[in-house]
Motif scaffolding. Sequence first.
Motif, PDB file in Angstrom:
ATOM      1  N   GLN A  17       1.024  -1.090  -0.146  1.00 11.81           N
ATOM      2  CA  GLN A  17      -0.073  -0.173  -0.037  1.00 11.81           C
ATOM      3  C   GLN A  17       0.550   1.496  -0.082  1.00 11.81           C
ATOM      4  O   GLN A  17       2.377   1.389   0.691  1.00 11.81           O
ATOM      5  N   THR A  18       0.896   2.300  -0.563  1.00 12.24           N
ATOM      6  CA  THR A  18       0.844   3.625  -0.958  1.00 12.24           C
ATOM      7  C   THR A  18       0.814   4.032   0.820  1.00 12.24           C
ATOM      8  O   THR A  18       0.104   3.666   1.495  1.00 12.24           O
ATOM      9  N   SER A  19       2.051   5.352   0.894  1.00  6.77           N
ATOM     10  CA  SER A  19       2.233   6.084   2.755  1.00  6.77           C
ATOM     11  C   SER A  19       0.433   6.202   2.168  1.00  6.77           C
ATOM     12  O   SER A  19      -0.419   6.791   3.303  1.00  6.77           O
ATOM     13  N   GLY A  20      -0.426   7.315   0.552  1.00  6.60           N
ATOM     14  CA  GLY A  20      -1.663   7.756   1.116  1.00  6.60           C
ATOM     15  C   GLY A  20      -2.776   6.749   1.613  1.00  6.60           C
ATOM     16  O   GLY A  20      -3.832   6.832   2.048  1.00  6.60           O
ATOM     17  N   GLU A  21      -2.450   5.114   1.147  1.00  8.98           N
ATOM     18  CA  GLU A  21      -3.796   4.784   1.171  1.00  8.98           C
ATOM     19  C   GLU A  21      -3.945   4.487   2.479  1.00  8.98           C
ATOM     20  O   GLU A  21      -4.768   4.293   2.590  1.00  8.98           O
ATOM     21  N   LEU A  22      -2.342   4.252   3.245  1.00 12.36           N
ATOM     22  CA  LEU A  22      -2.054   4.052   4.480  1.00 12.36           C
ATOM     23  C   LEU A  22      -3.189   4.781   6.164  1.00 12.36           C
ATOM     24  O   LEU A  22      -3.861   4.814   6.249  1.00 12.36           O
ATOM     25  N   ARG A  23      -2.451   5.719   5.109  1.00 11.02           N
ATOM     26  CA  ARG A  23      -3.647   7.642   6.126  1.00 11.02           C
ATOM     27  C   ARG A  23      -5.122   7.168   5.968  1.00 11.02           C
ATOM     28  O   ARG A  23      -5.507   7.773   6.416  1.00 11.02           O
ATOM     29  N   VAL A  24      -5.308   7.494   4.703  1.00  9.34           N
ATOM     30  CA  VAL A  24      -6.997   7.210   4.096  1.00  9.34           C
ATOM     31  C   VAL A  24      -7.509   6.119   5.566  1.00  9.34           C
ATOM     32  O   VAL A  24      -8.619   6.045   5.931  1.00  9.34           O
ATOM     33  N   ALA A  36     -16.469  -3.195   9.145  1.00  5.70           N
ATOM     34  CA  ALA A  36     -16.359  -4.710   9.002  1.00  5.70           C
ATOM     35  C   ALA A  36     -15.509  -4.940   7.806  1.00  5.70           C
ATOM     36  O   ALA A  36     -15.006  -5.887   7.702  1.00  5.70           O
ATOM     37  N   ALA A  37     -15.329  -3.886   7.710  1.00  5.13           N
ATOM     38  CA  ALA A  37     -14.155  -3.855   6.096  1.00  5.13           C
ATOM     39  C   ALA A  37     -13.697  -3.271   5.502  1.00  5.13           C
ATOM     40  O   ALA A  37     -15.125  -1.297   5.447  1.00  5.13           O
ATOM     41  N   ILE A  38     -12.816  -2.470   4.951  1.00  4.47           N
ATOM     42  CA  ILE A  38     -12.403  -1.466   4.225  1.00  4.47           C
ATOM     43  C   ILE A  38     -11.482  -1.231   3.189  1.00  4.47           C
ATOM     44  O   ILE A  38     -10.426  -1.671   4.316  1.00  4.47           O
ATOM     45  N   ARG A  39     -11.621  -0.865   2.747  1.00  5.25           N
ATOM     46  CA  ARG A  39     -10.461  -0.953   1.373  1.00  5.25           C
ATOM     47  C   ARG A  39      -9.605   0.142   0.390  1.00  5.25           C
ATOM     48  O   ARG A  39     -11.167   0.752  -0.220  1.00  5.25           O
ATOM     49  N   VAL A  40      -9.098   0.792   1.000  1.00  8.58           N
ATOM     50  CA  VAL A  40      -8.557   2.112  -0.288  1.00  8.58           C
ATOM     51  C   VAL A  40      -7.725   2.069  -1.470  1.00  8.58           C
ATOM     52  O   VAL A  40      -6.278   0.890  -0.715  1.00  8.58           O
ATOM     53  N   ASP A  42      -5.710   3.491  -4.357  1.00 10.60           N
ATOM     54  CA  ASP A  42      -4.995   4.888  -4.925  1.00 10.60           C
ATOM     55  C   ASP A  42      -4.315   4.119  -6.485  1.00 10.60           C
ATOM     56  O   ASP A  42      -4.243   3.891  -6.955  1.00 10.60           O
ATOM     57  N   ILE A  43      -6.271   5.180  -7.396  1.00 13.91           N
ATOM     58  CA  ILE A  43      -5.937   4.687  -8.651  1.00 13.91           C
ATOM     59  C   ILE A  43      -5.487   5.626  -9.572  1.00 13.91           C
ATOM     60  O   ILE A  43      -5.750   5.526 -10.476  1.00 13.91           O
ATOM     61  N   SER A  44      -4.799   6.590  -8.614  1.00 16.10           N
ATOM     62  CA  SER A  44      -4.045   7.641  -9.940  1.00 16.10           C
ATOM     63  C   SER A  44      -2.384   7.000  -9.883  1.00 16.10           C
ATOM     64  O   SER A  44      -1.697   7.622 -10.771  1.00 16.10           O
ATOM     65  N   GLY A  45      -2.275   5.824 -10.024  1.00 16.38           N
ATOM     66  CA  GLY A  45      -1.543   5.142 -10.043  1.00 16.38           C
ATOM     67  C   GLY A  45       0.234   4.984  -9.042  1.00 16.38           C
ATOM     68  O   GLY A  45       1.280   5.155  -8.862  1.00 16.38           O
ATOM     69  N   GLY A  46      -0.935   5.623  -7.870  1.00 21.44           N
ATOM     70  CA  GLY A  46       0.405   5.889  -6.502  1.00 21.44           C
ATOM     71  C   GLY A  46       0.403   6.953  -5.606  1.00 21.44           C
ATOM     72  O   GLY A  46       1.212   7.693  -4.600  1.00 21.44           O
ATOM     73  N   CYS A  47      -0.171   9.091  -6.904  1.00 19.66           N
ATOM     74  CA  CYS A  47       0.487   9.741  -6.769  1.00 19.66           C
ATOM     75  C   CYS A  47      -0.463  10.565  -5.567  1.00 19.66           C
ATOM     76  O   CYS A  47      -0.225  11.569  -4.965  1.00 19.66           O
ATOM     77  N   GLY A  48      -1.587   9.443  -5.022  1.00 22.09           N
ATOM     78  CA  GLY A  48      -2.838   9.789  -3.837  1.00 22.09           C
ATOM     79  C   GLY A  48      -3.485  11.366  -4.823  1.00 22.09           C
ATOM     80  O   GLY A  48      -3.815  12.146  -4.086  1.00 22.09           O
ATOM     81  N   ALA A  49      -3.918  11.225  -6.084  1.00 26.37           N
ATOM     82  CA  ALA A  49      -4.389  11.953  -7.117  1.00 26.37           C
ATOM     83  C   ALA A  49      -5.936  12.245  -6.959  1.00 26.37           C
ATOM     84  O   ALA A  49      -7.052  12.260  -6.250  1.00 26.37           O
ATOM     85  N   MET A  50      -6.119  10.169  -6.570  1.00 31.28           N
ATOM     86  CA  MET A  50      -8.188   9.445  -6.597  1.00 31.28           C
ATOM     87  C   MET A  50      -7.372   8.679  -5.915  1.00 31.28           C
ATOM     88  O   MET A  50      -6.431   7.646  -6.050  1.00 31.28           O
ATOM     89  N   TYR A  51      -8.508   8.537  -4.951  1.00 35.15           N
ATOM     90  CA  TYR A  51      -8.900   7.348  -4.104  1.00 35.15           C
ATOM     91  C   TYR A  51     -10.190   6.338  -4.804  1.00 35.15           C
ATOM     92  O   TYR A  51     -10.958   7.339  -4.287  1.00 35.15           O
TER      93      TYR A  51
END
Length: 95
Positions: A17-24, A36-40, A42-51
């Motif tokens: 996971q990226t640091s942004g994914e972990l933070r969110v 019960a479940a949380i999945r985040v 990063d659909i911007s390729g790892g930039c943190g622009a879109m989740y």
Amino acid sequence: MRQLSALRCARRTLASQTSGELRVTRVLQEKFPRAAAIRVTDISGGCGAMYEIHIESEEFKDKRTIQQHQMVNKALKEEIKEMHGLRIFTSIPKP
């Protein structure tokens, strides 16, 4: 500067996971402790622009989809300021 950002996006590995994914994810776990479940993702390729966020929680019970999404937006108020876009998917755990 833009080229550096593009390079960072291109180097994302799918295994971690990226640091942004972990933070969110941490923020959502704090705001939705009964989830019960949380999945985040990063659909911007790892930039943190879109989740893309998937949350399954009892806290959404008896709420319309728009209300559920408003709850997520409120929880991520500060994080959203740094994002370009956000896709939210909410659900209630099956009995």
